[in-house]
Design a protein around this motif. Structure first.
Motif, PDB file in Angstrom:
ATOM      1  N   PRO A 138     -40.750 -14.866  -6.723  1.00 13.16           N
ATOM      2  CA  PRO A 138     -39.288 -15.530  -6.455  1.00 13.16           C
ATOM      3  C   PRO A 138     -38.126 -14.567  -7.006  1.00 13.16           C
ATOM      4  N   ASP A 139     -38.534 -14.119  -8.265  1.00  9.50           N
ATOM      5  CA  ASP A 139     -37.634 -13.396  -9.171  1.00  9.50           C
ATOM      6  C   ASP A 139     -37.393 -11.986  -8.702  1.00  9.50           C
ATOM      7  N   ILE A 140     -38.254 -11.391  -8.082  1.00  9.34           N
ATOM      8  CA  ILE A 140     -38.301  -9.933  -7.843  1.00  9.34           C
ATOM      9  C   ILE A 140     -38.182  -9.609  -6.432  1.00  9.34           C
ATOM     10  N   GLU A 141     -37.380  -8.457  -6.063  1.00  5.68           N
ATOM     11  CA  GLU A 141     -37.136  -8.013  -4.688  1.00  5.68           C
ATOM     12  C   GLU A 141     -37.298  -6.543  -4.635  1.00  5.68           C
ATOM     13  N   VAL A 142     -38.107  -6.052  -3.917  1.00  6.55           N
ATOM     14  CA  VAL A 142     -38.413  -4.637  -3.727  1.00  6.55           C
ATOM     15  C   VAL A 142     -37.337  -4.344  -2.674  1.00  6.55           C
ATOM     16  N   VAL A 143     -36.359  -3.202  -3.104  1.00  5.00           N
ATOM     17  CA  VAL A 143     -35.306  -3.024  -2.490  1.00  5.00           C
ATOM     18  C   VAL A 143     -35.449  -1.709  -1.490  1.00  5.00           C
ATOM     19  N   GLY A 144     -36.609  -0.956  -1.786  1.00  4.59           N
ATOM     20  CA  GLY A 144     -36.818   0.199  -1.039  1.00  4.59           C
ATOM     21  C   GLY A 144     -38.054   0.881  -1.625  1.00  4.59           C
ATOM     22  N   GLU A 145     -38.370   2.014  -0.806  1.00  9.28           N
ATOM     23  CA  GLU A 145     -39.722   2.789  -1.018  1.00  9.28           C
ATOM     24  C   GLU A 145     -39.384   4.358  -0.801  1.00  9.28           C
ATOM     25  N   ALA A 146     -40.274   4.938  -1.509  1.00 10.36           N
ATOM     26  CA  ALA A 146     -40.192   6.637  -1.120  1.00 10.36           C
ATOM     27  C   ALA A 146     -41.605   7.066  -1.309  1.00 10.36           C
ATOM     28  N   ALA A 147     -41.747   8.107  -0.555  1.00  7.95           N
ATOM     29  CA  ALA A 147     -42.938   8.977  -0.810  1.00  7.95           C
ATOM     30  C   ALA A 147     -43.246  10.129  -1.565  1.00  7.95           C
ATOM     31  N   ASP A 148     -42.357  10.295  -2.361  1.00 10.46           N
ATOM     32  CA  ASP A 148     -42.128  11.383  -3.122  1.00 10.46           C
ATOM     33  C   ASP A 148     -40.996  11.445  -4.193  1.00 10.46           C
ATOM     34  N   GLY A 149     -41.190  11.994  -5.311  1.00 12.05           N
ATOM     35  CA  GLY A 149     -40.180  11.738  -6.659  1.00 12.05           C
ATOM     36  C   GLY A 149     -38.846  12.692  -5.949  1.00 12.05           C
ATOM     37  N   ALA A 150     -38.787  13.432  -5.129  1.00 10.69           N
ATOM     38  CA  ALA A 150     -37.608  14.237  -4.396  1.00 10.69           C
ATOM     39  C   ALA A 150     -36.636  13.252  -3.979  1.00 10.69           C
ATOM     40  N   ALA A 151     -37.107  12.127  -3.615  1.00  6.13           N
ATOM     41  CA  ALA A 151     -36.214  11.259  -2.635  1.00  6.13           C
ATOM     42  C   ALA A 151     -35.756  10.151  -3.842  1.00  6.13           C
ATOM     43  N   VAL A 152     -36.091  10.091  -5.126  1.00  7.73           N
ATOM     44  CA  VAL A 152     -35.740   9.162  -5.989  1.00  7.73           C
ATOM     45  C   VAL A 152     -34.225   9.240  -6.223  1.00  7.73           C
ATOM     46  N   ILE A 153     -33.688  10.307  -6.459  1.00  8.02           N
ATOM     47  CA  ILE A 153     -32.279  10.343  -7.013  1.00  8.02           C
ATOM     48  C   ILE A 153     -31.241   9.552  -5.887  1.00  8.02           C
ATOM     49  N   PRO A 154     -31.272  10.054  -4.839  1.00 10.50           N
ATOM     50  CA  PRO A 154     -30.467   9.480  -3.561  1.00 10.50           C
ATOM     51  C   PRO A 154     -30.712   7.988  -3.540  1.00 10.50           C
ATOM     52  N   LEU A 155     -31.844   7.654  -3.466  1.00  8.00           N
ATOM     53  CA  LEU A 155     -32.077   6.147  -3.381  1.00  8.00           C
ATOM     54  C   LEU A 155     -31.805   5.288  -4.612  1.00  8.00           C
ATOM     55  N   VAL A 156     -31.987   5.982  -5.762  1.00  8.33           N
ATOM     56  CA  VAL A 156     -31.498   5.149  -6.772  1.00  8.33           C
ATOM     57  C   VAL A 156     -30.031   4.910  -6.875  1.00  8.33           C
ATOM     58  N   ARG A 157     -29.374   6.145  -6.470  1.00  6.75           N
ATOM     59  CA  ARG A 157     -27.974   6.005  -6.440  1.00  6.75           C
ATOM     60  C   ARG A 157     -27.239   4.927  -5.248  1.00  6.75           C
ATOM     61  N   GLN A 158     -28.087   4.900  -4.341  1.00  4.04           N
ATOM     62  CA  GLN A 158     -27.768   3.948  -3.169  1.00  4.04           C
ATOM     63  C   GLN A 158     -28.075   2.409  -3.487  1.00  4.04           C
ATOM     64  N   LEU A 159     -29.178   2.315  -3.868  1.00  6.15           N
ATOM     65  CA  LEU A 159     -29.753   1.004  -4.214  1.00  6.15           C
ATOM     66  C   LEU A 159     -29.588   0.196  -5.246  1.00  6.15           C
ATOM     67  N   ARG A 160     -29.571   1.278  -6.471  1.00  4.84           N
ATOM     68  CA  ARG A 160     -29.150   0.684  -7.906  1.00  4.84           C
ATOM     69  C   ARG A 160     -30.260  -0.313  -8.295  1.00  4.84           C
TER      70      ARG A 160
END
Length: 216
Positions: free
Chosen positions: A26-48
């Motif tokens: 109840p206290d954890i939410e998965v906000v996104g997924e990525a298939a490679d490290g190359a996608a991490v920075i834009p997703l981190v900036r978008q989803l925080r």
């Protein structure tokens, strides 16, 4: 507010399994997924996200480089939990040296996965198994020993660092040393500054590489 997590792994089944386990809390939410490290920075900036749970071995950008990229390219970066199949994987040690905050085996039980995410998010205890301690000791060198000598830790700071290397939280260290939690926090902050360490993980790596503690 729930604890938010971004999953990064090139295996869809692994991501699906982690999502199922974490989303059931109840206290954890998965906000996104990525298939490679190359996608991490834009997703981190978008989803925080609060935590990035990231495979250490990926085809385009592995967990080591992705960890460096996040810490270098994102203000107020999330905690990073690296995930791998083998606990003696040198990639894992590389990711921890690059700044990752914890370590998780893919075969971990659901309760262990949830606990790992929460521990890393809290930031006051470590996931640093025996195999990784041994790797850290093997990477020991004279410069690490000299840096530890220059740090000139006080006796109490040294006691705190030894307990940190065992994975104890601030509250557990306070209980062992019979002092207040705020006092332990002050000692932790001081020894991190003296060692030039970004966080507890980096301080513990310095302790093993310098021979300040042994992996036994």
């Amino acid at each position: 507010m729930p604890l938010t997590v971004l999953l990064v792994d090139d295996e869809p089944l692994v991501r699906a399994g982690l999502r199922a386990v974490l989303s059931a809390q109840p206290d954890i939410e998965v906000v996104g997924e990525a298939a490679d490290g190359a996608a991490v920075i834009p997703l981190v900036r978008q989803l925080r996200p609060d935590v990035v749970a990231m495979d250490v071995r990926m085809p385009l950008l592995d967990g080591i480089e992705a960890t460096r990229a996040v810490l270098r390219g994102v203000s107020e970066p999330p905690k990073i939990l690296v995930i791998t199949t083998f606990e003696n994987d040198e990639y894992v040690y590389g990711a921890l040296r690059a700044g990752a905050d914890g370590f998780l085996l893919k075969r971990s039980r659901p309760a262990e996965i949830v606990n790992a995410v929460r521990l890393v998010a809290e930031g006051d205890s470590l996931l640093f198994p025996a195999a990784v301690r041994r790797l850290a000791a093997e990477y020991g060198n004279s410069s690490a020993r000299e840096a530890m000598d220059r740090a000139a830790l006080t006796e109490r700071e040294a006691d705190v660092l030894r307990l940190m290397t065992r994975g104890l939280s601030n509250a557990e260290i306070a209980e062992r040393l019979v002092v207040g939690t705020e006092t332990v926090k002050s000692h932790v902050s001081a020894l991190l500054a003296k060692l030039g360490a970004r966080d507890r993980t980096q301080a513990v790596i310095a302790a093993y590489e310098s021979g300040f503690v042994s992996p036994g």
